[in-house]
Design a protein around this motif. Structure first.
Motif, PDB file in Angstrom:
ATOM      1  N   LEU A  28       8.106  -7.697 -15.436  1.00  0.00           N
ATOM      2  CA  LEU A  28       7.977  -6.497 -14.454  1.00  0.00           C
ATOM      3  C   LEU A  28       7.565  -5.452 -15.438  1.00  0.00           C
ATOM      4  CD1 LEU A  28      11.229  -6.961 -12.496  1.00  0.00           C
ATOM      5  CD2 LEU A  28       9.065  -7.253 -11.749  1.00  0.00           C
ATOM      6  N   ILE A  29       6.509  -4.689 -14.912  1.00  0.00           N
ATOM      7  CA  ILE A  29       6.201  -3.193 -15.369  1.00  0.00           C
ATOM      8  C   ILE A  29       6.350  -2.166 -14.701  1.00  0.00           C
ATOM      9  CG2 ILE A  29       4.518  -4.739 -16.759  1.00  0.00           C
ATOM     10  CD1 ILE A  29       2.077  -3.782 -15.006  1.00  0.00           C
ATOM     11  N   ARG A  30       6.700  -2.348 -13.606  1.00  0.00           N
ATOM     12  CA  ARG A  30       6.804  -1.298 -12.741  1.00  0.00           C
ATOM     13  C   ARG A  30       7.653  -1.517 -11.319  1.00  0.00           C
ATOM     14  NH1 ARG A  30       6.801   4.131 -13.663  1.00  0.00           N
ATOM     15  NH2 ARG A  30       7.224   5.523 -11.626  1.00  0.00           N
ATOM     16  N   LEU A  31       8.634  -0.472 -11.023  1.00  0.00           N
ATOM     17  CA  LEU A  31       9.486  -0.680  -9.830  1.00  0.00           C
ATOM     18  C   LEU A  31       9.178   0.345  -9.025  1.00  0.00           C
ATOM     19  CD1 LEU A  31      13.062  -1.478 -11.425  1.00  0.00           C
ATOM     20  CD2 LEU A  31      11.391  -3.224 -10.946  1.00  0.00           C
ATOM     21  N   ALA A  32       9.452   0.085  -7.581  1.00  0.00           N
ATOM     22  CA  ALA A  32       9.348   0.982  -6.538  1.00  0.00           C
ATOM     23  C   ALA A  32      10.378   0.499  -5.532  1.00  0.00           C
ATOM     24  CB  ALA A  32       8.159   0.754  -5.666  1.00  0.00           C
ATOM     25  N   PRO A  33      11.183   1.777  -5.018  1.00  0.00           N
ATOM     26  CA  PRO A  33      12.383   1.394  -4.369  1.00  0.00           C
ATOM     27  C   PRO A  33      12.010   0.992  -2.892  1.00  0.00           C
ATOM     28  CG  PRO A  33      12.115   3.924  -4.609  1.00  0.00           C
ATOM     29  CD  PRO A  33      11.006   3.056  -5.444  1.00  0.00           C
ATOM     30  N   GLU A  34      12.873   0.106  -2.102  1.00  0.00           N
ATOM     31  CA  GLU A  34      12.468  -0.146  -0.954  1.00  0.00           C
ATOM     32  C   GLU A  34      13.250   0.888   0.244  1.00  0.00           C
ATOM     33  OE1 GLU A  34      11.741  -1.132   2.643  1.00  0.00           O
ATOM     34  OE2 GLU A  34      10.562  -2.014   1.127  1.00  0.00           O
ATOM     35  N   TYR A  51      19.415 -18.509   9.791  1.00  0.00           N
ATOM     36  CA  TYR A  51      18.750 -17.513   8.732  1.00  0.00           C
ATOM     37  C   TYR A  51      19.793 -16.435   8.531  1.00  0.00           C
ATOM     38  CZ  TYR A  51      14.338 -20.218   9.175  1.00  0.00           C
ATOM     39  OH  TYR A  51      13.324 -20.891   8.956  1.00  0.00           O
ATOM     40  N   TYR A  52      19.540 -16.058   7.087  1.00  0.00           N
ATOM     41  CA  TYR A  52      20.458 -14.848   6.841  1.00  0.00           C
ATOM     42  C   TYR A  52      19.513 -13.759   6.379  1.00  0.00           C
ATOM     43  CZ  TYR A  52      24.324 -18.069   7.090  1.00  0.00           C
ATOM     44  OH  TYR A  52      25.270 -18.994   7.531  1.00  0.00           O
ATOM     45  N   GLY A  53      19.956 -12.341   6.564  1.00  0.00           N
ATOM     46  CA  GLY A  53      19.087 -11.137   5.963  1.00  0.00           C
ATOM     47  C   GLY A  53      19.894 -10.456   4.760  1.00  0.00           C
ATOM     48  N   MET A  54      19.103 -10.093   3.948  1.00  0.00           N
ATOM     49  CA  MET A  54      19.752  -9.411   2.891  1.00  0.00           C
ATOM     50  C   MET A  54      18.835  -8.025   2.409  1.00  0.00           C
ATOM     51  SD  MET A  54      20.906 -10.534  -0.916  1.00  0.00           S
ATOM     52  CE  MET A  54      21.773  -9.531  -2.089  1.00  0.00           C
ATOM     53  N   PRO A  55      19.394  -6.964   2.354  1.00  0.00           N
ATOM     54  CA  PRO A  55      18.434  -5.686   2.160  1.00  0.00           C
ATOM     55  C   PRO A  55      17.792  -6.018   0.986  1.00  0.00           C
ATOM     56  CG  PRO A  55      20.533  -5.261   2.996  1.00  0.00           C
ATOM     57  CD  PRO A  55      20.558  -6.353   2.796  1.00  0.00           C
ATOM     58  N   ILE A  56      16.341  -5.636   0.752  1.00  0.00           N
ATOM     59  CA  ILE A  56      15.542  -5.646  -0.544  1.00  0.00           C
ATOM     60  C   ILE A  56      16.056  -4.184  -1.224  1.00  0.00           C
ATOM     61  CG2 ILE A  56      13.492  -5.548  -1.586  1.00  0.00           C
ATOM     62  CD1 ILE A  56      12.573  -7.378   0.950  1.00  0.00           C
ATOM     63  N   LEU A  57      16.237  -4.439  -2.711  1.00  0.00           N
ATOM     64  CA  LEU A  57      16.680  -3.107  -3.253  1.00  0.00           C
ATOM     65  C   LEU A  57      15.361  -2.442  -3.704  1.00  0.00           C
ATOM     66  CD1 LEU A  57      18.645  -1.379  -4.995  1.00  0.00           C
ATOM     67  CD2 LEU A  57      18.072  -2.806  -6.710  1.00  0.00           C
ATOM     68  N   ALA A  58      14.201  -3.153  -4.131  1.00  0.00           N
ATOM     69  CA  ALA A  58      13.059  -2.702  -4.890  1.00  0.00           C
ATOM     70  C   ALA A  58      12.099  -3.448  -4.756  1.00  0.00           C
ATOM     71  CB  ALA A  58      13.470  -2.132  -6.301  1.00  0.00           C
ATOM     72  N   TRP A  59      10.904  -3.292  -5.299  1.00  0.00           N
ATOM     73  CA  TRP A  59       9.553  -4.197  -5.270  1.00  0.00           C
ATOM     74  C   TRP A  59       9.037  -4.062  -6.853  1.00  0.00           C
ATOM     75  CZ3 TRP A  59       8.421  -7.168  -1.326  1.00  0.00           C
ATOM     76  CH2 TRP A  59       9.099  -6.800   0.036  1.00  0.00           C
ATOM     77  N   GLY A  60       8.815  -5.174  -7.474  1.00  0.00           N
ATOM     78  CA  GLY A  60       8.395  -5.017  -8.624  1.00  0.00           C
ATOM     79  C   GLY A  60       6.936  -5.509  -8.899  1.00  0.00           C
ATOM     80  N   LEU A  61       6.298  -4.605  -9.946  1.00  0.00           N
ATOM     81  CA  LEU A  61       4.746  -5.347 -10.218  1.00  0.00           C
ATOM     82  C   LEU A  61       5.015  -5.900 -11.520  1.00  0.00           C
ATOM     83  CD1 LEU A  61       1.804  -5.065 -10.144  1.00  0.00           C
ATOM     84  CD2 LEU A  61       1.893  -3.003 -11.220  1.00  0.00           C
ATOM     85  N   ARG A  62       4.426  -7.085 -11.522  1.00  0.00           N
ATOM     86  CA  ARG A  62       4.574  -8.043 -12.773  1.00  0.00           C
ATOM     87  C   ARG A  62       3.395  -7.681 -13.582  1.00  0.00           C
ATOM     88  NH1 ARG A  62       7.147 -13.774 -10.362  1.00  0.00           N
ATOM     89  NH2 ARG A  62       9.449 -13.238 -10.946  1.00  0.00           N
ATOM     90  N   GLU A  63       3.300  -8.324 -14.865  1.00  0.00           N
ATOM     91  CA  GLU A  63       1.900  -8.364 -15.883  1.00  0.00           C
ATOM     92  C   GLU A  63       0.781  -8.660 -15.101  1.00  0.00           C
ATOM     93  OE1 GLU A  63       0.482  -6.726 -18.955  1.00  0.00           O
ATOM     94  OE2 GLU A  63       2.683  -6.460 -19.095  1.00  0.00           O
ATOM     95  N   GLY A  65      -0.114  -9.062 -12.190  1.00  0.00           N
ATOM     96  CA  GLY A  65      -0.571  -8.281 -10.911  1.00  0.00           C
ATOM     97  C   GLY A  65      -0.085  -8.745  -9.532  1.00  0.00           C
ATOM     98  N   ASN A  66       1.139  -9.498  -9.726  1.00  0.00           N
ATOM     99  CA  ASN A  66       1.867 -10.089  -8.322  1.00  0.00           C
ATOM    100  C   ASN A  66       2.878  -8.995  -8.314  1.00  0.00           C
ATOM    101  OD1 ASN A  66       0.279 -12.383  -7.983  1.00  0.00           O
ATOM    102  ND2 ASN A  66       1.468 -13.475  -9.380  1.00  0.00           N
ATOM    103  N   ILE A  67       3.187  -8.936  -6.868  1.00  0.00           N
ATOM    104  CA  ILE A  67       4.255  -7.992  -6.545  1.00  0.00           C
ATOM    105  C   ILE A  67       5.258  -9.068  -5.863  1.00  0.00           C
ATOM    106  CG2 ILE A  67       4.907  -6.396  -4.923  1.00  0.00           C
ATOM    107  CD1 ILE A  67       2.930  -5.307  -6.776  1.00  0.00           C
ATOM    108  N   VAL A  68       6.733  -8.651  -6.266  1.00  0.00           N
ATOM    109  CA  VAL A  68       7.754  -9.346  -5.913  1.00  0.00           C
ATOM    110  C   VAL A  68       8.783  -8.410  -5.333  1.00  0.00           C
ATOM    111  CG1 VAL A  68       7.391 -11.327  -7.392  1.00  0.00           C
ATOM    112  CG2 VAL A  68       8.802  -9.470  -7.957  1.00  0.00           C
ATOM    113  N   GLY A  69       9.595  -8.986  -4.247  1.00  0.00           N
ATOM    114  CA  GLY A  69      10.807  -8.228  -3.799  1.00  0.00           C
ATOM    115  C   GLY A  69      11.902  -8.563  -4.772  1.00  0.00           C
ATOM    116  N   LEU A  70      12.883  -7.786  -4.612  1.00  0.00           N
ATOM    117  CA  LEU A  70      13.952  -7.793  -5.716  1.00  0.00           C
ATOM    118  C   LEU A  70      15.371  -7.564  -5.061  1.00  0.00           C
ATOM    119  CD1 LEU A  70      12.407  -5.912  -8.730  1.00  0.00           C
ATOM    120  CD2 LEU A  70      12.716  -8.358  -8.659  1.00  0.00           C
TER     121      LEU A  70
END
Length: 231
Positions: A28-34, A51-63, A65-70
């Motif tokens: 991860l090279i950058r974070l953005a809050p959700e 199905y269960y739901g869990m709030p996402i804390l942040a999103w991350g940019l990987r080296e 170029g992909n984006i992932v929820g965290l």
């Protein structure tokens, strides 16, 4: 007569170096809050139709170029796509509670936000690990901390998260005895690195943490089966 050809020289592949390169691409090279309430949707093997739901804390940019929820998950801040456990849950997708839409890729606006921020705050890599970014915890996450198998555990609120230049993320906890102001905010001297002071850490959502603190029997039984302190 035909000409003889020398055998083609074998190519030596350094598997360890290849694994390191692949792992570096996931850093991860950058974070953005959700901040809009988007959730991770998952299901359990024991109840595959629910199905269960869990709030996402942040999103991350990987080296790469992909984006992932965290989400705070088990022992670390985990990419939603990596939630794939027979016992603890399988990632299904992301959900917008307002529209009830479920989608399997991060929203485009987070990609633009993260890539623009990464370009603006571009840092120069150096030999030592440095602090890149800090985010406050907005979910009421708690950390169950243990330093020895036979020592009492402590449940402590998480105040923030730090992203380092090697892609690692650490939680920020507070030494309440050193707190001089309330509420505790990022930058306060009473905050410390969770990994530096606690041998074993497990993260829980606020409602689960409160059940543990209230010593709910069913929750404590499930906790005893899940948490195995390191020797």
């Amino acid at each position: 007569m035909g000409t003889s050809q020398s055998p083609r020289s074998a190519q030596v592949i350094d598997l360890d170096a290849m694994r390191q390169r692949q792992q570096a691409q996931k850093h991860l090279i950058r974070l953005a809050p959700e901040l809009d309430g988007l959730e991770m949707v998952y299901r359990l093997a024991a109840s595959p139709d629910i199905y269960y739901g869990m709030p996402i804390l942040a999103w991350g940019l990987r080296e790469d170029g992909n984006i992932v929820g965290l989400v705070p998950w088990m022992e670390t801040l985990t990419a939603c796509h990596d939630v794939n456990s027979q016992d603890n849950g399988y990632f299904i997708g992301y959900r917008d509670p307002e529209t009830e839409e479920i989608f399997d890729t991060p929203p485009d606006h987070k990609y633009y936000e993260l890539t623009a921020a990464a370009d603006y705050f571009e840092y120069e890599a150096c030999g030592e690990v440095t602090l890149i970014q800090q985010l406050p915890d907005t979910l009421g996450t708690h950390a169950l901390c243990m330093n020895h198998p036979n020592a009492p555990w402590k449940m402590k609120p998480v105040y923030g998260w730090r992203l380092y230049s090697d892609g690692s993320i650490d939680a920020l906890l507070a030494d309440e005895e050193k707190a001089t102001m309330s509420p505790i905010l990022l930058g306060d001297k009473c905050l410390y690195s969770a990994r530096a002071f606690h041998k074993s850490i497990y993260f829980f959502q606020r409602h689960i943490a409160n059940r543990i603190l209230e010593e709910d029997p069913a929750t404590l039984e499930a906790l005893a089966m899940m948490v195995v302190p390191s020797e």
